[in-house]
Design an enzyme around this catalytic site. Structure first.
Site, PDB file in Angstrom:
ATOM      1  N   SER A   1     -32.741  -8.286 -30.278  1.00 39.96           N
ATOM      2  CA  SER A   1     -32.590  -6.928 -30.066  1.00 39.96           C
ATOM      3  C   SER A   1     -33.399  -6.304 -30.860  1.00 39.96           C
ATOM      4  CB  SER A   1     -31.225  -6.525 -30.571  1.00 39.96           C
ATOM      5  OG  SER A   1     -31.074  -5.116 -30.638  1.00 39.96           O
ATOM      6  N   LEU A   2     -33.985  -4.817 -30.450  1.00 44.44           N
ATOM      7  CA  LEU A   2     -35.017  -4.162 -30.838  1.00 44.44           C
ATOM      8  C   LEU A   2     -34.147  -3.091 -32.005  1.00 44.44           C
ATOM      9  CD1 LEU A   2     -37.538  -3.328 -28.077  1.00 44.44           C
ATOM     10  CD2 LEU A   2     -37.530  -4.856 -29.798  1.00 44.44           C
TER      11      LEU A   2
ATOM     12  N   LYS B   1     -17.371  -4.403 -26.183  1.00 42.60           N
ATOM     13  CA  LYS B   1     -17.074  -3.176 -26.147  1.00 42.60           C
ATOM     14  C   LYS B   1     -15.971  -2.622 -25.888  1.00 42.60           C
ATOM     15  CE  LYS B   1     -21.797  -1.838 -25.206  1.00 42.60           C
ATOM     16  NZ  LYS B   1     -22.871  -1.102 -24.123  1.00 42.60           N
TER      17      LYS B   1
ATOM     18  N   ASN C   1     -19.165   1.457 -28.736  1.00 38.29           N
ATOM     19  CA  ASN C   1     -20.317   0.754 -28.878  1.00 38.29           C
ATOM     20  C   ASN C   1     -20.737   1.042 -30.366  1.00 38.29           C
ATOM     21  OD1 ASN C   1     -21.461   3.240 -28.804  1.00 38.29           O
ATOM     22  ND2 ASN C   1     -23.534   2.423 -28.166  1.00 38.29           N
TER      23      ASN C   1
ATOM     24  N   ASP D   1     -23.420   5.154 -25.959  1.00 37.25           N
ATOM     25  CA  ASP D   1     -24.111   4.979 -24.672  1.00 37.25           C
ATOM     26  C   ASP D   1     -24.254   6.194 -23.796  1.00 37.25           C
ATOM     27  OD1 ASP D   1     -24.680   2.290 -25.224  1.00 37.25           O
ATOM     28  OD2 ASP D   1     -22.684   1.643 -24.659  1.00 37.25           O
TER      29      ASP D   1
ATOM     30  N   GLY E   1     -24.364   0.345  -9.385  1.00 38.31           N
ATOM     31  CA  GLY E   1     -23.637  -0.564 -10.510  1.00 38.31           C
ATOM     32  C   GLY E   1     -22.607   0.260 -11.418  1.00 38.31           C
TER      33      GLY E   1
ATOM     34  N   GLY F   1     -20.578  -1.332 -13.704  1.00 36.23           N
ATOM     35  CA  GLY F   1     -20.418  -2.318 -14.824  1.00 36.23           C
ATOM     36  C   GLY F   1     -20.255  -1.390 -16.291  1.00 36.23           C
ATOM     37  N   GLY F   2     -20.535  -2.286 -17.425  1.00 35.60           N
ATOM     38  CA  GLY F   2     -20.438  -1.505 -18.561  1.00 35.60           C
ATOM     39  C   GLY F   2     -21.228  -0.392 -18.652  1.00 35.60           C
ATOM     40  N   ALA F   3     -22.770  -0.529 -18.427  1.00 34.95           N
ATOM     41  CA  ALA F   3     -23.631   0.687 -18.647  1.00 34.95           C
ATOM     42  C   ALA F   3     -23.162   1.490 -17.576  1.00 34.95           C
ATOM     43  CB  ALA F   3     -24.931   0.011 -18.042  1.00 34.95           C
TER      44      ALA F   3
ATOM     45  N   GLY G   1     -35.310   3.149 -18.543  1.00 36.14           N
ATOM     46  CA  GLY G   1     -34.087   3.108 -19.446  1.00 36.14           C
ATOM     47  C   GLY G   1     -34.340   2.928 -20.745  1.00 36.14           C
TER      48      GLY G   1
HETATM   49  P1  NAD Z   1     -22.332  -5.622 -16.095  1.00 40.00           P
HETATM   50  O1  NAD Z   1     -22.567  -6.914 -15.974  1.00 40.00           O
HETATM   51  O2  NAD Z   1     -21.187  -4.905 -16.926  1.00 40.00           O
HETATM   52  O3  NAD Z   1     -22.353  -4.510 -14.811  1.00 40.00           O
HETATM   53  C1  NAD Z   1     -23.578  -4.690 -13.746  1.00 40.00           C
HETATM   54  C2  NAD Z   1     -22.726  -4.303 -12.305  1.00 40.00           C
HETATM   55  O4  NAD Z   1     -23.669  -4.327 -11.417  1.00 40.00           O
HETATM   56  C3  NAD Z   1     -21.499  -5.205 -11.795  1.00 40.00           C
HETATM   57  O5  NAD Z   1     -20.619  -4.353 -11.555  1.00 40.00           O
HETATM   58  C4  NAD Z   1     -22.362  -5.839 -10.579  1.00 40.00           C
HETATM   59  O6  NAD Z   1     -21.214  -6.282  -9.589  1.00 40.00           O
HETATM   60  C5  NAD Z   1     -23.097  -4.818 -10.223  1.00 40.00           C
HETATM   61  N1  NAD Z   1     -24.516  -5.312  -9.473  1.00 40.00           N
HETATM   62  C6  NAD Z   1     -25.083  -6.330  -9.850  1.00 40.00           C
HETATM   63  N2  NAD Z   1     -26.249  -6.566  -8.908  1.00 40.00           N
HETATM   64  C7  NAD Z   1     -25.903  -5.788  -7.915  1.00 40.00           C
HETATM   65  C8  NAD Z   1     -26.564  -5.425  -6.698  1.00 40.00           C
HETATM   66  N3  NAD Z   1     -27.581  -5.944  -6.124  1.00 40.00           N
HETATM   67  N4  NAD Z   1     -26.114  -4.416  -5.935  1.00 40.00           N
HETATM   68  C9  NAD Z   1     -24.808  -3.658  -6.373  1.00 40.00           C
HETATM   69  N5  NAD Z   1     -24.012  -3.955  -7.411  1.00 40.00           N
HETATM   70  C10 NAD Z   1     -24.712  -4.895  -8.190  1.00 40.00           C
HETATM   71  O7  NAD Z   1     -23.771  -5.110 -16.759  1.00 40.00           O
HETATM   72  P2  NAD Z   1     -24.163  -3.876 -17.913  1.00 40.00           P
HETATM   73  O8  NAD Z   1     -23.817  -4.242 -19.072  1.00 40.00           O
HETATM   74  O9  NAD Z   1     -23.731  -2.701 -17.019  1.00 40.00           O
HETATM   75  O10 NAD Z   1     -25.866  -3.853 -17.640  1.00 40.00           O
HETATM   76  C11 NAD Z   1     -26.504  -3.453 -16.454  1.00 40.00           C
HETATM   77  C12 NAD Z   1     -27.771  -3.409 -17.021  1.00 40.00           C
HETATM   78  O11 NAD Z   1     -27.954  -2.069 -18.061  1.00 40.00           O
HETATM   79  C13 NAD Z   1     -28.424  -4.503 -17.650  1.00 40.00           C
HETATM   80  O12 NAD Z   1     -29.952  -4.878 -17.350  1.00 40.00           O
HETATM   81  C14 NAD Z   1     -28.254  -3.995 -19.113  1.00 40.00           C
HETATM   82  O13 NAD Z   1     -29.431  -4.470 -19.822  1.00 40.00           O
HETATM   83  C15 NAD Z   1     -28.852  -2.595 -18.968  1.00 40.00           C
HETATM   84  N6  NAD Z   1     -28.203  -1.754 -20.042  1.00 40.00           N
HETATM   85  C16 NAD Z   1     -29.210  -0.640 -20.424  1.00 40.00           C
HETATM   86  C17 NAD Z   1     -28.922   0.217 -21.804  1.00 40.00           C
HETATM   87  C18 NAD Z   1     -29.714   1.033 -22.313  1.00 40.00           C
HETATM   88  O14 NAD Z   1     -29.560   1.764 -23.425  1.00 40.00           O
HETATM   89  N7  NAD Z   1     -30.918   1.327 -21.520  1.00 40.00           N
HETATM   90  C19 NAD Z   1     -27.429  -0.054 -22.190  1.00 40.00           C
HETATM   91  C20 NAD Z   1     -26.511  -0.864 -21.705  1.00 40.00           C
HETATM   92  C21 NAD Z   1     -27.197  -1.716 -20.582  1.00 40.00           C
END
Ligand code: NAD
Length: 282
Positions: free
Chosen positions: A17-18, A73, A94, A109, A133, A135-137, A250
């Site tokens: 991590s950075l 988280k 976070n 976040d 998307g 998910g968490g982010a 991002g």
């Molecule tokens: P996650 O696994 O919690 O959620 C990803 C979601 O995307 C899931 O619900 C999955 O079903 C969906 N998904 C995956 N491929 C798909 C597709 N082709 N079409 C539709 N839906 C799809 O992951 P996350 O923790 O939310 O992370 C997602 C991205 O965000 C990662 O690349 C992570 O590095 C990045 N991220 C960036 C920051 C930032 O500060 N910039 C912070 C957190 C996460």
């Protein structure tokens, strides 16, 4: 003399991590003795079940605070004494601050995404936004968008149930907004009437190359914000720029979540632009 400040990051795969470099350099520039350690569950052979012990240990060893990342988280919440309003509404933490013997959970976040959005896409129309998307982010991004006044948010995820669950949980928090869900196959018509698109799936990372968005739907009037930050320039962003769209990478979200965490840990407002420049150089 200032006290030294010890902070850390708990999660899996956090060793590269950075974030430690970002915090420590800003601490140094602020005249602090600031040490930021990674606590990688994989490396230590630990799991989420070890979180209560790790939190107690960090508090006892004098850590000022911790950042918390995947997959901790949500699980960390039961180890805490108190949550900020936003962390409670989001159901995700976070950043943990140890103060007066209490562990208080925050979420930077969503606010990091928001500050980056305001900085990088000023004046962007927010009448109708599509987010890919959930998910968490995605939860943090959706919260940031709705807090900014998005009138209609369409959540798209390959697991439709995830999108539905997020839509349901935010519908009660943001009563004036319309929150709908769609399947990835419906992206072309849904994007045809949208002002903007936020991409929040892992597609575009080295381990998940490609774009989750069909590039023929991109157009100059559609702004495109990316959450993936490794690499900073993704296939989606390149295609969006080629289509003449305004784009946001991002990296800024990652920087601003650190900016806000730094403020929570130290009580000092960091120089966000300096941290932004530092991140770009890492
Ligand atoms: P996650 O696994 O919690 O959620 C990803 C979601 O995307 C899931 O619900 C999955 O079903 C969906 N998904 C995956 N491929 C798909 C597709 N082709 N079409 C539709 N839906 C799809 O992951 P996350 O923790 O939310 O992370 C997602 C991205 O965000 C990662 O690349 C992570 O590095 C990045 N991220 C960036 C920051 C930032 O500060 N910039 C912070 C957190 C996460």
């Amino acid at each position: 003399m200032t006290d030294s400040i010890l902070c850390g990051l708990i999660g899996t795969g956090v060793e590269p991590s950075l974030t430690p470099a970002l915090h420590e350099e800003e601490g140094r520039r602020q005249g602090l003795t600031y040490v930021y350690r990674t606590i990688d569950l994989d490396t230590l052979g630990l799991t989420v079940a070890d979180l209560p012990r790790l939190l107690r240990g960090a508090r006892d060893l004098g850590f000022r605070g911790l950042n918390i990342t995947h997959p901790c988280k949500q699980a960390v919440i039961e180890c805490l004494d108190e949550l900020s309003v936003d962390a409670e509404r989001l159901g995700a933490v976070n950043t943990v601050l140890f103060e007066q013997g209490r562990a208080v959970g925050h979420n930077t976040d969503w606010s990091g995404f928001g500050r980056n959005f305001d900085r990088g896409l000023p004046g962007a129309r927010l009448d109708e936004v599509v987010q890919l998307g959930a998910g968490g982010a995605g939860a943090a991004v959706a919260y940031g968008l709705l807090t900014r006044g998005v009138r209609k948010l369409v959540l798209v995820d390959q697991e439709r149930e995830r999108a539905r669950a997020l839509a349901d949980s935010f519908a009660t928090l943001f009563e004036t907004a319309v929150i709908e869900t769609a399947d990835p196959g419906e992206l072309p018509p849904v994007l045809a009437r949208a002002d903007g698109l936020v991409h929040a799936t892992p597609m575009g990372m080295a381990a998940h190359p490609g774009s989750a968005v069909p590039i023929e739907v991109l157009r100059p009037e559609l702004w495109v914000a990316e959450v993936v930050y490794r690499p900073l320039d993704t296939e989606l962003l390149r295609a969006a720029r080629a289509a003449g769209a305004r784009t946001l990478d991002g990296g800024g979200m990652a920087v601003y979540q650190a900016v806000e965490a730094f403020r929570i840990f130290t009580g000092i407002e960091p120089d966000a632009e300096r941290m932004y420049t530092h991140m770009a150089a890492l």
